[in-house]
Design an enzyme around this catalytic site. Structure first.
Site, short mmCIF file in Angstrom:
data_model
loop_
_atom_site.label_atom_id
_atom_site.label_comp_id
_atom_site.label_asym_id
_atom_site.label_seq_id
_atom_site.Cartn_x
_atom_site.Cartn_y
_atom_site.Cartn_z
N PHE A 129 0.81 -1.23 0.00
CA PHE A 129 0.00 0.00 0.00
C PHE A 129 0.84 1.27 0.00
O PHE A 129 0.36 2.33 -0.35
CB PHE A 129 -0.94 0.01 1.22
CG PHE A 129 -0.26 0.48 2.49
CD1 PHE A 129 -0.12 1.85 2.76
CD2 PHE A 129 0.29 -0.42 3.39
CE1 PHE A 129 0.53 2.28 3.90
CE2 PHE A 129 0.93 0.01 4.53
CZ PHE A 129 1.07 1.36 4.79
N LYS A 157 -1.24 -7.61 -9.22
CA LYS A 157 -2.20 -7.62 -8.11
C LYS A 157 -1.82 -6.46 -7.19
O LYS A 157 -0.95 -6.58 -6.35
CB LYS A 157 -2.10 -8.96 -7.36
CG LYS A 157 -3.33 -9.42 -6.63
CD LYS A 157 -3.78 -8.60 -5.43
CE LYS A 157 -2.88 -8.55 -4.24
NZ LYS A 157 -3.31 -7.51 -3.27
N GLU A 185 -4.92 -3.95 -2.06
CA GLU A 185 -6.37 -3.74 -2.00
C GLU A 185 -6.72 -2.50 -1.19
O GLU A 185 -7.86 -2.04 -1.20
CB GLU A 185 -7.08 -4.99 -1.43
CG GLU A 185 -6.83 -5.29 0.03
CD GLU A 185 -5.50 -6.01 0.30
OE1 GLU A 185 -4.53 -5.82 -0.47
OE2 GLU A 185 -5.41 -6.74 1.30
N SER A 195 5.44 -6.79 3.40
CA SER A 195 6.03 -7.08 4.71
C SER A 195 6.82 -8.39 4.70
O SER A 195 6.61 -9.24 3.83
CB SER A 195 4.90 -7.17 5.74
OG SER A 195 4.07 -8.26 5.40
N CYS A 252 9.44 2.11 3.36
CA CYS A 252 10.33 0.99 3.71
C CYS A 252 11.74 1.49 3.93
O CYS A 252 12.58 0.79 4.49
CB CYS A 252 10.31 -0.07 2.62
SG CYS A 252 11.11 0.49 1.12
N GLU A 303 9.06 -3.91 13.02
CA GLU A 303 8.82 -2.76 12.12
C GLU A 303 7.50 -2.11 12.57
O GLU A 303 6.45 -2.75 12.52
CB GLU A 303 8.70 -3.26 10.68
CG GLU A 303 8.54 -2.15 9.68
CD GLU A 303 8.43 -2.66 8.24
OE1 GLU A 303 7.90 -3.76 8.02
OE2 GLU A 303 8.87 -1.91 7.34
#
Ligand code: NAD
Length: 502
Positions: free
Chosen positions: A155, A179, A182, A232, A287, A387
């Site tokens: 995301f 993909k 979402e 992740s 990240c 994290e």
């Protein structure tokens, strides 16, 4: 959730057509500053997944033989379309993801650079040749596309990361099933529309939506040859194992805990700005965010200055002018980060600045947390080990650079790091000894431009080859070696039972 008639739906792209899913399972795309429902996203059905892969498989037959110049020209057109639509793309991204408009433009721009790189495919997808490896014999290599490849994206960079993937896969002659996350697929879909407008033929790029089940279906599908994942560490590890077991190539770029190592001789003002910008910018949801600072020796005295700098940042909705820190992506993410702050205090770290529950007029329902700073953090604490993915900075101290390096190298993640110093010798020592993928020297977020590849160590990456840059050409192609000899008409040759070429 079931389908609500009044909210726009995010479409699938199958065989060149944007289509409505027949699913009964939908999730909502929510503006994180206002909680307004922007759209609903389908969980692609198994039949739709099959149709997407089969369209990609069919398109591969012709796309793999499309001249390299024709492929390159599509990406030349595509980069122009992205530039022309930059403001619209950034606005969509900010509405669904929450980051500020300048940061959203940066997200699109870093992806655009990869599209520009894809337009240079003619110079990248080159084989090698050795002339006269034996008498009259030449050996050369072909870098041939694999077939149907797939990408699964997170995301936090809904423009840049899809653009890390499908342009290079398609430019090298593969077809693709994407993909998107979402949680914020709308800017990705606008970029996909522009890719179609740029001339990507039907079936060459397909898009499916959904979560775990769709990801698993990608990993398992026998007609998909390679999977590129960014997200992740737990999910990436799962994807890597599952896709590898199904015989696919996989590259998984994963989670992070990035350390800034500050030497006492560092340029103070520059370093304080760099720390604040990279720890709290994008609400810490990068990240490559510097979420840990290791103050070496006398630089331990800088803690009040770090806190002071953090307090200057303005928390507000991403589209408001002057915002430094926007909302987190979801309520779930906010609750998770708030829980970490509670834990940090319970575990004995000193909460120097508590950003929980900021007042943000007109956006009372937003998922906000302001810059938060802990000092006295130790490696056993959960706020150090895990994290957090929010604007929470952990400060540790070390007596020497070597002690700091040992700490960084012992962390489960190895995505990015930065050293701040005026000493070339110290910086070089750091660069040599540190086991982290991206290293900055007085550069807080050293994301490599697409002339190079993104990389990572330990829990931050699985797979040998990184996305974009030169490595990705290897990832998306199969090397074939050809050894050839051509005879003159009157050459009768000799019978040879050995394997050597003479
Ligand atoms: P995530 O792992 O939750 O989701 C990534 C993708 O996996 C999404 O498309 C999601 O739909 C899918 N997914 C989620 N749960 C799944 C499951 N149980 N099984 C199969 N698929 C699943 O990551 P996120 O929260 O969207 O993104 C943030 C994470 O991504 C952070 O850890 C961040 O460090 C990492 N990240 C890494 C890089 C890098 O280059 N190393 C870049 C950006 C983000």
């Amino acid at each position: 959730m079931t389908s609500n008639q009044n909210v726009p739906t995010v479409k699938l792209l199958i065989d060149g057509k944007f289509v409505e899913s027949a699913t009964t399972e939908w999730t909502e795309v929510i503006n994180p500053a206002t909680q307004e429902v922007l759209a609903k996203v389908p969980a692609t059905t198994p039949e739709e997944m099959e149709a997407a892969v089969s369209a990609a498989k069919k398109a591969f037959k012709t796309w793999r033989k499309t001249p390299i110049g024709a492929r390159a020209r599509i990406f030349l057109k595509y980069q122009q379309l992205i530039r022309e639509n930059m403001s619209e793309l950034a606005a969509i991204l900010t509405a669904e993801q929450g980051k500020t408009i300048p940061d959203a433009e940066g997200d699109v721009f870093r992806g655009l650079e990869v599209v520009e790189h894809a337009a240079a495919i003619g110079n990248l997808q080159l084989g090698e040749m050795a002339n006269n490896v034996a008498s009259g014999v030449d050996t050369y290599t072909l870098q041939q596309p694999l077939g149907v490849c797939a990408g699964i994206t997170p995301f936090n960079f809904p423009a840049m990361i899809p653009l890390w993937m499908f342009p290079m896969a398609i430019a090298t002659g593969n077809t693709f099933v994407l993909k998107p996350s979402e949680q914020d697929p709308m800017v990705t879909m606008r970029l996909v529309e522009l890719a179609v407008e740029a001339g990507i033929p039907a079936g060459v790029l397909n898009v499916v939506h959904g979560g775990k089940d769709v990801v698993n279906a990608i990993c398992d599908h026998q007609d998909i040859r390679a999977v590129s994942f960014v997200g992740s560490t737990p999910v990436g590890t799962h994807v890597y194992n599952r896709a590898s077991q199904a015989g696919k190539r996989a590259q998984c770029m994963m989670g992070a805990k990035n350390h800034a190592v500050v030497m006492p001789d560092a340029n103070r003002e520059q370093t304080l700005n760099a720390i604040a910008g990279s720890a709290f910018g994008a609400a810490g949801q990068r990240c490559m965010a510097l979420s840990v600072v290791v103050l070496v020796g006398e630089s331990a005295e800088w803690i009040p200055d770090i806190v002071k700098r953090a307090k200057t940042l303005k928390v507000n909705a991403g589209h408001e002018k002057g915002t430094d820190v926007g909302p987190l992506i979801s309520r779930t993410a906010l609750n998770r980060v708030n829980t970490f702050v509670e834990k940090g205090a319970t575990e004995g770290a000193k909460l120097e600045l508590d950003g929980r529950g900021p007042k943000v007029p007109s956006y009372e329902k937003g998922n906000f947390i302001g810059p938060t700073v802990f000092s006295g953090v130790t490696p056993e604490m959960s706020i150090y080990r895990e994290e957090i993915f929010g604007p929470v900075l952990c400060i540790l101290t070390a007596d020497s650079m070597d002690e700091a390096i040992e700490l960084v190298n012992a962390n489960p993640h190895g995505n990015g790091t930065a050293v701040f110093t005026r000493s070339g010798a110290a910086a070089r020592h750091f660069q040599e000894e540190i086991d982290v993928g991206q290293v900055g020297v007085n550069v807080p977020i050293p994301v490599p431009v697409p002339l190079f590849s993104f990389t990572g160590s330990r829990g931050s990456k699985l797979g040998d080859l990184g996305p974009y840059g030169k490595q990705v050409i290897q990832f998306y192609t199969q090397t074939k070696t050809v050894t050839s000899r051509w005879f003159d008409e009157d050459d009768v040759g000799t019978l040879n039972t050995t394997i050597s070429l003479k």
